[in-house]
Scaffold this motif. Structure first.
Motif, PDB file in Angstrom:
ATOM      1  N   ASP A  99       7.655  -2.977   5.782  1.00 33.36           N
ATOM      2  CA  ASP A  99       8.428  -1.923   5.140  1.00 33.36           C
ATOM      3  C   ASP A  99       7.827  -0.571   5.513  1.00 33.36           C
ATOM      4  OD1 ASP A  99       9.854  -0.219   3.551  1.00 33.36           O
ATOM      5  OD2 ASP A  99       9.498  -1.278   1.669  1.00 33.36           O
ATOM      6  N   LEU A 100       8.595   0.217   6.297  1.00 25.74           N
ATOM      7  CA  LEU A 100       8.185   1.550   6.718  1.00 25.74           C
ATOM      8  C   LEU A 100       9.170   2.601   6.205  1.00 25.74           C
ATOM      9  CD1 LEU A 100       7.090   0.799  10.397  1.00 25.74           C
ATOM     10  CD2 LEU A 100       5.636   1.037   8.385  1.00 25.74           C
ATOM     11  N   LEU A 134       0.836  -1.202   0.000  1.00 18.31           N
ATOM     12  CA  LEU A 134       0.000   0.000   0.000  1.00 18.31           C
ATOM     13  C   LEU A 134       0.870   1.251   0.000  1.00 18.31           C
ATOM     14  CD1 LEU A 134      -2.692  -1.138   2.600  1.00 18.31           C
ATOM     15  CD2 LEU A 134      -3.021  -0.847   0.142  1.00 18.31           C
ATOM     16  N   SER A 135       2.023   1.185  -0.628  1.00 14.21           N
ATOM     17  CA  SER A 135       2.954   2.311  -0.664  1.00 14.21           C
ATOM     18  C   SER A 135       2.294   3.557  -1.256  1.00 14.21           C
ATOM     19  CB  SER A 135       4.165   1.955  -1.526  1.00 14.21           C
ATOM     20  OG  SER A 135       4.629   0.651  -1.272  1.00 14.21           O
ATOM     21  N   ALA A 136       2.716   4.733  -0.744  1.00 12.53           N
ATOM     22  CA  ALA A 136       2.394   6.012  -1.373  1.00 12.53           C
ATOM     23  C   ALA A 136       0.905   6.215  -1.642  1.00 12.53           C
ATOM     24  CB  ALA A 136       3.192   6.165  -2.676  1.00 12.53           C
ATOM     25  N   ASN A 137       0.097   6.068  -0.595  1.00 12.73           N
ATOM     26  CA  ASN A 137      -1.312   6.429  -0.652  1.00 12.73           C
ATOM     27  C   ASN A 137      -1.577   7.487   0.423  1.00 12.73           C
ATOM     28  OD1 ASN A 137      -2.922   4.754  -2.679  1.00 12.73           O
ATOM     29  ND2 ASN A 137      -1.759   3.146  -1.630  1.00 12.73           N
ATOM     30  N   ASN A 151       4.307   6.518   2.931  1.00 11.62           N
ATOM     31  CA  ASN A 151       3.061   7.078   3.442  1.00 11.62           C
ATOM     32  C   ASN A 151       3.405   7.946   4.661  1.00 11.62           C
ATOM     33  OD1 ASN A 151       0.715   5.884   1.937  1.00 11.62           O
ATOM     34  ND2 ASN A 151       1.707   3.970   2.565  1.00 11.62           N
ATOM     35  N   PRO A 152       2.722   9.071   4.859  1.00  5.10           N
ATOM     36  CA  PRO A 152       3.036   9.956   5.988  1.00  5.10           C
ATOM     37  C   PRO A 152       2.450   9.430   7.300  1.00  5.10           C
ATOM     38  CG  PRO A 152       1.230  10.874   4.710  1.00  5.10           C
ATOM     39  CD  PRO A 152       1.685   9.635   3.974  1.00  5.10           C
ATOM     40  N   TRP A 199      -5.553   3.969   8.663  1.00  8.64           N
ATOM     41  CA  TRP A 199      -4.400   3.163   9.078  1.00  8.64           C
ATOM     42  C   TRP A 199      -4.696   2.403  10.359  1.00  8.64           C
ATOM     43  CZ3 TRP A 199      -1.852   2.336   5.095  1.00  8.64           C
ATOM     44  CH2 TRP A 199      -1.455   3.323   4.198  1.00  8.64           C
ATOM     45  N   ALA A 200      -5.486   3.000  11.268  1.00  6.19           N
ATOM     46  CA  ALA A 200      -5.839   2.300  12.506  1.00  6.19           C
ATOM     47  C   ALA A 200      -6.657   1.048  12.203  1.00  6.19           C
ATOM     48  CB  ALA A 200      -6.624   3.238  13.417  1.00  6.19           C
TER      49      ALA A 200
END
Length: 308
Positions: free
Chosen positions: A207-208, A151-154, A183-184, A162-163
């Motif tokens: 991966d973070l 789910l990269s870069a959404n 993701n921020p 996210w929760a």
């Protein structure tokens, strides 16, 4: 003859090339189809989808970088996946799906009998899309679900979305690889993910990279791997404001845990006594350039290299 692969990147596909692709699909001679970043008409896209629907050998389908460019194509892909029974891995990285497109795809994805790996990176998803994805991470082992999720870069996903994902990850009975890079997220969300990782019975890779973390997050992950049993084998924290020392400490502890598992495995009858799935990639500075080696095992292994 064993099924082979068709891999084309960034080209405008002619009608003749589309016909060759479709013929190969209908002859069940394709195991991997990748047309990432390619240009083709809506009609030709529909023909490829018809071939995907009929193909019994296709294990990996890569439509990255804008090939699925409108809602009409999303609907055609959904229809194809409803008929297809063989695809293990679907890559849609860089497609402007939005939540509306994912809602259209969701019935086909969530009921597909073979799908275990899904890449929805950079697909303009929001909280509603994340809620649908959570349904693909069932807590009941009797129901099929994803083992690898990207789910990269959404960036439109909020802390609420996210929760929800963190709760689903904590209870997922099958998820092993989760890519949330670029993701921020920030430290607060990372803390919730750490709780999810500690609760998970299956997650091995997280991966973070480039998610706005600091030493505060790294310290939480370090405390987790030091003091609690976890399935985690790899945690990627590059391109965050985290000290090299903390990253190395976490990496060393995770490596020790893997070595301990290997010793236990050997004591139980040798390293070959139990098959383990692994996903390995080289993460580079450019988020659009990942080399992925997918190994998904549902009886026979799917082995293919794909650039996102």
């Amino acid at each position: 003859m064993l099924p082979g692969s068709i891999q084309i990147t960034g080209e405008a596909l002619s009608g003749a090339e589309i016909k060759d692709i479709c013929d190969s699909l209908k002859e069940n001679s394709v195991r991997l189809l990748s047309v990432r970043g390619c240009q083709l008409s809506d009609g030709d896209f529909g023909r490829v989808c018809s071939g995907v629907a009929e193909c019994h050998t296709l294990a990996q389908l890569n439509l990255n970088l804008g090939v699925v460019s409108n809602i009409s194509r999303v609907k055609q892909l959904a229809e194809a996946l409803t008929s297809n029974r063989s695809v293990h891995a679907l890559f849609l990285h860089g497609s402007p799906l939005t939540d509306e497109g994912l809602a259209c795809l969701n019935p086909s994805l969530s009921t597909h009998p073979s799908l275990v790996s899904l890449d929805l990176g950079d697909c303009m998803l929001g909280d509603e899309g994340l809620q649908l994805i959570c349904g693909m991470l069932p807590p009941d082992g009797a129901k099929s679900g994803l083992k690898e999720l990207t789910l990269s870069a959404n960036p439109a996903v909020t802390s609420k979305g996210w929760a929800r994902l963190a709760i689903a990850v904590a209870h997922s009975s099958q998820l092993r690889v989760l890519n949330l890079d670029y993701n921020p997220l920030g430290d607060q969300m990372a803390g919730m993910l750490a709780v999810a990782v500690a609760s998970s019975r299956t997650l091995e890779v997280l991966d973070l990279e480039g998610t706005g973390l600091t030493n505060q997050s790294a310290q939480i992950f370090l405390d987790m791997v030091q003091n609690y049993p976890t399935c985690l084998r790899m945690l990627i924290l590059a391109e965050n404001n985290i000290s090299t020392e903390l990253q190395q400490q976490i990496s060393d502890l995770l490596s020790e845990g893997e070595e301990d598992d290997d010793k236990e495995e050997e004591a139980l009858g040798g390293a070959g006594s139990r098959e383990r799935e692994k996903t390995i990639w080289v993460s580079q500075n450019n988020s659009s350039s990942h080399l992925v080696l997918v190994t998904s095992g549902l009886g026979d292994n799917l082995l293919a290299e794909t650039e996102m």
